[in-house]
Design a protein around this motif. Sequence first.
Motif, PDB file in Angstrom:
ATOM      1  N   TRP A 110       0.794  -1.324   0.384  1.00  0.00           N
ATOM      2  CA  TRP A 110      -0.466   0.180   0.158  1.00  0.00           C
ATOM      3  C   TRP A 110       1.010   1.312   0.150  1.00  0.00           C
ATOM      4  O   TRP A 110       1.580   1.629   0.732  1.00  0.00           O
ATOM      5  CB  TRP A 110      -0.898   0.028   1.465  1.00  0.00           C
ATOM      6  CG  TRP A 110      -2.804  -0.846   1.141  1.00  0.00           C
ATOM      7  CD1 TRP A 110      -3.284  -0.841   0.396  1.00  0.00           C
ATOM      8  CD2 TRP A 110      -2.262  -2.452   1.386  1.00  0.00           C
ATOM      9  NE1 TRP A 110      -4.068  -1.555   0.767  1.00  0.00           N
ATOM     10  CE2 TRP A 110      -3.592  -2.923   0.878  1.00  0.00           C
ATOM     11  CE3 TRP A 110      -1.057  -3.214   1.706  1.00  0.00           C
ATOM     12  CZ2 TRP A 110      -4.326  -4.285   1.120  1.00  0.00           C
ATOM     13  CZ3 TRP A 110      -1.519  -4.614   1.709  1.00  0.00           C
ATOM     14  CH2 TRP A 110      -2.544  -5.171   0.774  1.00  0.00           C
ATOM     15  N   GLU A 117       2.758  -1.740   8.188  1.00  0.00           N
ATOM     16  CA  GLU A 117       1.827  -1.825   8.448  1.00  0.00           C
ATOM     17  C   GLU A 117       0.793  -2.818   6.935  1.00  0.00           C
ATOM     18  O   GLU A 117      -0.126  -3.490   6.822  1.00  0.00           O
ATOM     19  CB  GLU A 117       1.404  -0.235   8.357  1.00  0.00           C
ATOM     20  CG  GLU A 117       0.984   0.031   9.776  1.00  0.00           C
ATOM     21  CD  GLU A 117       0.536  -0.330  10.725  1.00  0.00           C
ATOM     22  OE1 GLU A 117      -0.428  -1.595  11.325  1.00  0.00           O
ATOM     23  OE2 GLU A 117       1.307  -0.436  11.776  1.00  0.00           O
ATOM     24  N   SER A 118       1.481  -2.971   5.887  1.00  0.00           N
ATOM     25  CA  SER A 118       1.219  -3.540   4.654  1.00  0.00           C
ATOM     26  C   SER A 118       1.296  -4.995   4.962  1.00  0.00           C
ATOM     27  O   SER A 118       0.554  -5.542   4.670  1.00  0.00           O
ATOM     28  CB  SER A 118       2.486  -3.077   3.089  1.00  0.00           C
ATOM     29  OG  SER A 118       1.853  -1.413   2.869  1.00  0.00           O
ATOM     30  N   ARG A 120       1.513  -6.633   7.840  1.00  0.00           N
ATOM     31  CA  ARG A 120       0.488  -6.976   8.880  1.00  0.00           C
ATOM     32  C   ARG A 120      -0.668  -7.371   8.314  1.00  0.00           C
ATOM     33  O   ARG A 120      -2.162  -8.044   8.707  1.00  0.00           O
ATOM     34  CB  ARG A 120       0.205  -5.536   9.675  1.00  0.00           C
ATOM     35  CG  ARG A 120       1.168  -5.676  11.167  1.00  0.00           C
ATOM     36  CD  ARG A 120       0.815  -6.751  11.792  1.00  0.00           C
ATOM     37  NE  ARG A 120       2.061  -7.120  12.841  1.00  0.00           N
ATOM     38  CZ  ARG A 120       1.700  -8.050  13.288  1.00  0.00           C
ATOM     39  NH1 ARG A 120       1.220  -9.054  13.457  1.00  0.00           N
ATOM     40  NH2 ARG A 120       3.248  -8.002  14.460  1.00  0.00           N
ATOM     41  N   LEU A 121      -0.833  -6.119   7.323  1.00  0.00           N
ATOM     42  CA  LEU A 121      -2.814  -5.942   6.473  1.00  0.00           C
ATOM     43  C   LEU A 121      -2.488  -7.453   5.617  1.00  0.00           C
ATOM     44  O   LEU A 121      -2.807  -8.046   5.524  1.00  0.00           O
ATOM     45  CB  LEU A 121      -3.028  -4.954   5.249  1.00  0.00           C
ATOM     46  CG  LEU A 121      -3.483  -3.417   5.774  1.00  0.00           C
ATOM     47  CD1 LEU A 121      -3.350  -2.699   5.076  1.00  0.00           C
ATOM     48  CD2 LEU A 121      -4.628  -3.681   6.454  1.00  0.00           C
ATOM     49  N   LEU A 122      -1.231  -7.753   4.905  1.00  0.00           N
ATOM     50  CA  LEU A 122      -1.414  -8.945   4.434  1.00  0.00           C
ATOM     51  C   LEU A 122      -1.443 -10.107   5.537  1.00  0.00           C
ATOM     52  O   LEU A 122      -1.882 -11.049   4.884  1.00  0.00           O
ATOM     53  CB  LEU A 122       0.277  -9.159   4.242  1.00  0.00           C
ATOM     54  CG  LEU A 122       0.328  -7.895   1.817  1.00  0.00           C
ATOM     55  CD1 LEU A 122       1.802  -8.393   1.436  1.00  0.00           C
ATOM     56  CD2 LEU A 122      -0.159  -8.920   1.537  1.00  0.00           C
ATOM     57  N   GLN A 123      -1.208 -10.172   6.056  1.00  0.00           N
ATOM     58  CA  GLN A 123      -1.125 -11.426   7.621  1.00  0.00           C
ATOM     59  C   GLN A 123      -2.888 -12.102   7.733  1.00  0.00           C
ATOM     60  O   GLN A 123      -3.177 -12.801   7.944  1.00  0.00           O
ATOM     61  CB  GLN A 123       0.018 -10.582   9.149  1.00  0.00           C
ATOM     62  CG  GLN A 123      -0.916 -12.101  10.273  1.00  0.00           C
ATOM     63  CD  GLN A 123      -0.297 -11.321  11.307  1.00  0.00           C
ATOM     64  OE1 GLN A 123      -0.327  -9.710  11.572  1.00  0.00           O
ATOM     65  NE2 GLN A 123       0.071 -12.173  12.335  1.00  0.00           N
ATOM     66  N   LYS A 124      -3.528 -10.052   7.714  1.00  0.00           N
ATOM     67  CA  LYS A 124      -4.940 -10.634   8.163  1.00  0.00           C
ATOM     68  C   LYS A 124      -5.397 -11.349   6.782  1.00  0.00           C
ATOM     69  O   LYS A 124      -6.393 -12.190   6.352  1.00  0.00           O
ATOM     70  CB  LYS A 124      -5.429  -8.958   7.486  1.00  0.00           C
ATOM     71  CG  LYS A 124      -5.388  -8.168   9.335  1.00  0.00           C
ATOM     72  CD  LYS A 124      -5.275  -9.569  10.905  1.00  0.00           C
ATOM     73  CE  LYS A 124      -5.371  -9.015  12.204  1.00  0.00           C
ATOM     74  NZ  LYS A 124      -5.397  -9.241  12.877  1.00  0.00           N
ATOM     75  N   VAL A 125      -4.883 -10.692   5.617  1.00  0.00           N
ATOM     76  CA  VAL A 125      -5.278 -10.874   4.058  1.00  0.00           C
ATOM     77  C   VAL A 125      -5.193 -13.102   4.188  1.00  0.00           C
ATOM     78  O   VAL A 125      -5.876 -13.262   3.699  1.00  0.00           O
ATOM     79  CB  VAL A 125      -5.248 -10.619   2.399  1.00  0.00           C
ATOM     80  CG1 VAL A 125      -5.277 -11.480   1.574  1.00  0.00           C
ATOM     81  CG2 VAL A 125      -5.401  -9.298   2.851  1.00  0.00           C
TER      82      VAL A 125
END
Length: 335
Positions: A110, A117-118, A120-125
């Motif tokens: 992102w 933070e990107s 972390r977002l990929l971890q969620k995805v």
Amino acid sequence: MLSIKAESLTKEFKVFQSRPGLKGAFRDLFNRQYRVIRAVDAIDLSVNQGEMVGYIGENGAGKSTTIKMLTGILQPTSGQLLVNGYDPHGQREQFVRTIGVVFGQRSQLWWDIAVQESFRLLQKVYRIPEQDFKPYLDRMIEVLNISPLLDQPVRKLSLGQRMRCELAAALIHQPALLFLDEPTIGLDVLVKENIRQFLKEINKEFGTTILLTTHDLADIEALCSRVVMLDKGKIIYDGGLQRLRNEWGDGKKIHIETVDTYTLSQLQAQTEGMKVHWIEEGPMRFTAILENGNAKVPEVISRIVEHVAVQEIQIEEASTEEIVRKIYQEGLVHA
């Protein structure tokens, strides 16, 4: 186990064909004509788990179309395809968890948020449990040396810094197969070498299969023992780099600088009966060109130094880039 298994894989596109002139343009409004372009033409491709394979070809050869089918972006027109045991297009949700993709000109990070933070977002995805996520990410951060970059927004990173972060992002869910499309484009020599070393390490440590498409054949030489060459949608070569050199190189050259003065005929006499072509480059400087599969370098050098006072010897081998260029220009390989 096979990471990629493609049989008669084909992709066709229907393209609008306009007719010339104002009259033709008017007719096109009511009766459009199309032609079919076969971008990938019934290719067979098998890649074993843990292999590092270079996938090369000129612009328009069908490389990108193949990669898009292998990653599930495009659906094949015909043929059979399994990647990591899945149909990439038909089982897309399960399939994408098993692959990583790095495109040199596109970002999966992102743009306006910090790199971490990107991640972390990929971890969620990818729904990665924390106990698996942190140790593996720490390892990627260490190997790629991106710790100082984690708090910076992606838009503030240099191209080399961003590519290292892109690699970490592509591998964050520990995929079995990594697709790399021009991963070192525009990077300086040192960053290229660091990325190549990293790819070797993850291949050795985690057994990650890597399919690499690039115009920089130095990447292929540094990473891949096998190369697949595509031309006009067909595979025209699939094998080792050394066989490519042996079969389609111009042969090795031995550059010799002598201590004393010799004639060209005197040098030729030393390799009589061997398939060696001699060229006089200047005073006391000669080049011996060896035909592939015939004369051997040690035998030629042994004969020369026995009767000729030699000051310096250099051995030159055609580069992979020169061989590939020659193949495409002269059509040396046929499907």
